[in-house]
Design an enzyme around this catalytic site. Sequence first.
Site, PDB file in Angstrom:
ATOM      1  N   ASP A  63      41.989 -70.957  50.775  1.00 36.06           N
ATOM      2  CA  ASP A  63      41.344 -69.642  50.665  1.00 36.06           C
ATOM      3  C   ASP A  63      42.292 -68.621  51.288  1.00 36.06           C
ATOM      4  OD1 ASP A  63      38.482 -70.083  49.677  1.00 36.06           O
ATOM      5  OD2 ASP A  63      38.594 -71.533  51.316  1.00 36.06           O
ATOM      6  N   ARG A  71      43.840 -68.096  55.459  1.00 34.67           N
ATOM      7  CA  ARG A  71      44.152 -69.274  56.281  1.00 34.67           C
ATOM      8  C   ARG A  71      45.580 -69.233  56.809  1.00 34.67           C
ATOM      9  NH1 ARG A  71      38.920 -69.429  56.288  1.00 34.67           N
ATOM     10  NH2 ARG A  71      37.970 -70.319  54.411  1.00 34.67           N
ATOM     11  N   ARG A 139      35.914 -57.979  50.313  1.00 30.28           N
ATOM     12  CA  ARG A 139      36.560 -59.066  49.570  1.00 30.28           C
ATOM     13  C   ARG A 139      36.512 -58.809  48.066  1.00 30.28           C
ATOM     14  NH1 ARG A 139      33.290 -64.160  51.351  1.00 30.28           N
ATOM     15  NH2 ARG A 139      34.898 -65.270  50.140  1.00 30.28           N
ATOM     16  N   LYS A 169      35.151 -66.610  41.682  1.00 33.11           N
ATOM     17  CA  LYS A 169      33.994 -66.975  42.501  1.00 33.11           C
ATOM     18  C   LYS A 169      33.199 -65.704  42.824  1.00 33.11           C
ATOM     19  CE  LYS A 169      36.558 -66.855  46.884  1.00 33.11           C
ATOM     20  NZ  LYS A 169      37.138 -67.646  47.991  1.00 33.11           N
ATOM     21  N   HIS A 170      31.895 -65.833  43.114  1.00 31.60           N
ATOM     22  CA  HIS A 170      31.105 -67.054  43.181  1.00 31.60           C
ATOM     23  C   HIS A 170      30.145 -67.000  42.002  1.00 31.60           C
ATOM     24  CE1 HIS A 170      32.426 -66.040  47.280  1.00 31.60           C
ATOM     25  NE2 HIS A 170      32.498 -67.346  47.497  1.00 31.60           N
ATOM     26  N   HIS A 182      26.638 -69.637  53.884  1.00 29.12           N
ATOM     27  CA  HIS A 182      27.117 -70.550  54.922  1.00 29.12           C
ATOM     28  C   HIS A 182      26.000 -70.869  55.927  1.00 29.12           C
ATOM     29  CE1 HIS A 182      30.960 -68.852  53.493  1.00 29.12           C
ATOM     30  NE2 HIS A 182      31.490 -69.987  53.899  1.00 29.12           N
ATOM     31  N   ASP A 251      30.710 -74.659  45.494  1.00 28.42           N
ATOM     32  CA  ASP A 251      31.127 -74.178  46.800  1.00 28.42           C
ATOM     33  C   ASP A 251      30.971 -75.357  47.766  1.00 28.42           C
ATOM     34  OD1 ASP A 251      31.973 -72.486  48.837  1.00 28.42           O
ATOM     35  OD2 ASP A 251      30.580 -70.882  48.338  1.00 28.42           O
TER      36      ASP A 251
END
Length: 339
Positions: A63, A71, A139, A169-170, A182, A251
């Site tokens: 990601d 990351r 994002r 996504k998503h 999450h 996901d």
Amino acid sequence: MLPAIFGLSGLTLTAEEVELIRRVDPLGFILFARNIENPQQVKLLTDALKHHTGRDNLPILIDQEGGRVARLGPPHWRTWPPALEFAHGYAQSPERGRAAVVCNYQALALDLAALGISVNCAPVLDVPESGAHDIIGDRAFGSEPHVVAELGAALLEGFAKAGVVGVIKHIPGHGRALADSHEALPRVTAPAEALSRDLAPFKALANAPMAMTAHIVYDAWDDQRCATLSPAVIREVIREQIGFDGLLMTDDLDMKALEGPVPLSGCQSLAAGCDVVLNCWGRMSDMRGLAEQLPVATAACQRRLSEAMSIWVPPPSAPEIAALQADLLAERDRLMQGA
């Protein structure tokens, strides 16, 4: 081949991970901060994964959207702007704004290619709605579906120029969610007519190589099951209404939006119509459970995987990458300044 994308526990492969990889041949892998120390270490890790699977074009995911989802970062890698920044440039000059997106994301993808990473989980095609949870926020490429679609397509073009596969996504849209999946299971109560706005960017990019589902219940389509686990949403909305025929991954199965054991959620998602499950945390008990309970990858899954990974090409040399990135970033900045 096992239709699963697994996370890894650390900076190098453990003996247990090597044994599992050789025994079940997972479709791919995904890297997180716990797997990343420096460029040499990451390249050794991806080389080891390719060696043990025997696949040079192995899907190795990350990601690396830019902004707050990245990351890879300093001191070894650049920081990259969030998607929303390019929507501002596009508003001033669509032509220059789109070209800047291609340059930016080709340069970003070259970072990944140099490390042996072949798939990036971007673009975010969600269209944020006012009052929704800010998990999407900057994002996304703004709040206008046609802009999100146009700049999402430009991002995929940039990735492909670097030989990196993108994941939209998503699907079928996270922009209305009032919770972060999450942490909880979001429920969207909007009628089907309103949801057509959310679907628009995904329809425009229905030929994308890969997509990731949303762990969200959409009352208009299936008020009992989230999209990841819903045959109705996957078959009638994602495959038919949107027209997406690429590789469809879940996901992360370990998000709190899903209840029950990870292997059970994995089996349910494949039964609903997903091609492959995503299990990010590198917990051996969950990976072994999935290996024991999942069926082998279907012929359709393997076809979609082969078509998606046809984008991958061996990366240029390090000096060539550095020179190309410098040119791309200079051009991006020139385009943004003039937009």
